[in-house]
Design an enzyme around this catalytic site. Structure first.
Site, PDB file in Angstrom:
ATOM      1  N   LYS A  72      -5.556   7.881   5.991  1.00  0.00           N
ATOM      2  CA  LYS A  72      -4.863   8.572   4.900  1.00  0.00           C
ATOM      3  C   LYS A  72      -5.874   9.229   3.958  1.00  0.00           C
ATOM      4  O   LYS A  72      -5.647  10.338   3.471  1.00  0.00           O
ATOM      5  CB  LYS A  72      -3.979   7.578   4.128  1.00  0.00           C
ATOM      6  CG  LYS A  72      -2.801   7.055   4.943  1.00  0.00           C
ATOM      7  CD  LYS A  72      -2.062   5.932   4.207  1.00  0.00           C
ATOM      8  CE  LYS A  72      -1.111   5.176   5.109  1.00  0.00           C
ATOM      9  NZ  LYS A  72      -0.442   4.048   4.440  1.00  0.00           N
ATOM     10  N   GLN A 120      -1.399  -0.557  -0.074  1.00  0.00           N
ATOM     11  CA  GLN A 120      -1.231  -0.779   1.363  1.00  0.00           C
ATOM     12  C   GLN A 120      -0.648  -2.170   1.622  1.00  0.00           C
ATOM     13  O   GLN A 120      -1.126  -3.164   1.077  1.00  0.00           O
ATOM     14  CB  GLN A 120      -2.586  -0.602   2.073  1.00  0.00           C
ATOM     15  CG  GLN A 120      -2.507  -0.661   3.588  1.00  0.00           C
ATOM     16  CD  GLN A 120      -1.716   0.483   4.218  1.00  0.00           C
ATOM     17  OE1 GLN A 120      -1.629   1.586   3.692  1.00  0.00           O
ATOM     18  NE2 GLN A 120      -1.107   0.212   5.362  1.00  0.00           N
ATOM     19  N   ASP A 142       5.083   6.355  -1.751  1.00  0.00           N
ATOM     20  CA  ASP A 142       5.555   5.616  -0.570  1.00  0.00           C
ATOM     21  C   ASP A 142       7.082   5.510  -0.559  1.00  0.00           C
ATOM     22  O   ASP A 142       7.682   5.195   0.472  1.00  0.00           O
ATOM     23  CB  ASP A 142       4.988   4.181  -0.600  1.00  0.00           C
ATOM     24  CG  ASP A 142       3.830   3.989   0.367  1.00  0.00           C
ATOM     25  OD1 ASP A 142       3.797   4.684   1.391  1.00  0.00           O
ATOM     26  OD2 ASP A 142       2.977   3.127   0.090  1.00  0.00           O
TER      27      ASP A 142
HETATM   28  N1  GUN Z   1       2.062  -0.763   5.745  1.00  0.00           N
HETATM   29  C1  GUN Z   1       2.617  -0.321   6.885  1.00  0.00           C
HETATM   30  N2  GUN Z   1       3.142   0.911   6.683  1.00  0.00           N
HETATM   31  C2  GUN Z   1       2.894   1.235   5.401  1.00  0.00           C
HETATM   32  C3  GUN Z   1       3.202   2.375   4.611  1.00  0.00           C
HETATM   33  O1  GUN Z   1       3.810   3.353   5.035  1.00  0.00           O
HETATM   34  N3  GUN Z   1       2.769   2.333   3.332  1.00  0.00           N
HETATM   35  C4  GUN Z   1       2.110   1.269   2.827  1.00  0.00           C
HETATM   36  N4  GUN Z   1       1.736   1.311   1.553  1.00  0.00           N
HETATM   37  N5  GUN Z   1       1.826   0.190   3.522  1.00  0.00           N
HETATM   38  C5  GUN Z   1       2.217   0.186   4.809  1.00  0.00           C
END
Ligand code: GUN
Length: 280
Positions: free
Chosen positions: A51, A95, A118
């Site tokens: 990301k 995350q 998110d």
């Molecule tokens: N863990 C697994 N998928 C995601 C996501 O899309 N965003 C975040 N913040 N954590 C994750």
């Protein structure tokens, strides 16, 4: 059978986001996205790195907060509050998963919903449930965008969503419902899964169990979307037995190169939306 090429569409989206970011920069606005990574879960590290790289590529400024596994809930919330108040930061991403001693709900609720790129905050989930979304979860958003690109109309279709998680299953079901689909959510307690999946015009699986969706569970001509990401003998695989299911499906996503790249593209998209929201 058509392969839904998420990698290609994500590249196209990133290019247009890059142009928009450049236009914003000419006005003196630099989009900023903050990542918080707690502990050293290898998969989480890979995701945050991907990301961060995607941000760099389109010119979004990113901040990385790495915190030790032992961090307290209060310390984590203090960092979030600081980012909430920082005008350079348009998006905050914590995350997941978090270590067990930290209450995930509390952390998500500490994020300013206007920076919740998110789409996990109850305010944003609620907006989506009401059919008036602000920020929506990136994975289901990417799936909707991918189907749109290939002119797959979901209105009136029978959709089976396998997986009822907060990140994909539940928001996906809401988006599809909002778009006029008839949605059934299946999960770990579902009985006779095959009986349900066989009736689906569109079958989406977000479980993380390799080989879960076999050819006998799929209707002839169905659209099959695979959100699973697992590692088997060093290879990345989805939930769907691609080799056999692809012979029956009308459209299918590959793993890798299907949903994954779309998720990251939608994160960049949401960050840009957050900038626009603030600057409008
Ligand atoms: N863990 C697994 N998928 C995601 C996501 O899309 N965003 C975040 N913040 N954590 C994750």
């Amino acid at each position: 059978m058509v392969i839904l090429d998420g990698k290609k569409l994500a590249q196209k989206i990133r290019l247009s986001i890059k142009e928009e970011v450049n236009q914003l920069k000419q006005r003196g606005i630099i989009p900023g996205l903050a990542f918080i990574l707690v502990g050293d879960n290898p998969a989480s590290q890979v995701y945050v790195n991907m990301k961060t790289k995607a941000c760099e590529e389109v010119g979004i400024y990113s901040i990385n907060h790495r915190m030790p596994r032992e961090v307290s809930e209060k310390e984590l919330i203090d960092v979030i509050k600081m980012l909430n108040d920082n005008p350079m930061v348009h998006g905050i991403l914590v995350q997941l998963p978090l270590p067990k001693h930290i209450n995930e709900e509390k952390i998500i609720e500490a994020i300013d919903y206007r920076k919740d790129v998110d789409g996990f905050h109850p305010y944003n989930m609620g907006r989506l449930a009401r059919g008036n979304p602000l920020f929506s979860s990136c994975t289901p958003l990417g799936i909707m965008r991918l189907m749109e690109e290939y002119s797959i109309d979901v209105k009136g279709k029978d959709v089976v969503m396998v997986g009822a998680g907060n990140i994909t299953g539940k928001p996906m079901a809401l988006m599809l419902t909002n778009a006029g689909a008839t949605v059934q959510i299946c999960h770990i307690y579902t009985q006779n899964l095959k009986e349900k999946t066989k009736r689906a015009d569109i079958l989406i699986s977000a479980v993380g169990k390799p080989g879960l969706i076999t050819e006998d569970m799929v209707k002839e001509g169905a659209v099959v979307i695979d959100v699973g990401i697992s590692r088997v003998e060093g290879k990345v695989v989805g939930d769907v037995d691609f080799e056999n299911v692809s012979k029956k499906a009308s459209y299918i996503t590959p793993v890798p190169g299907g949903v994954g790249p779309m998720t990251i593209a939608m994160l960049l998209y949401n960050t840009l939306q957050s900038v626009k929201l603030k600057e409008q």
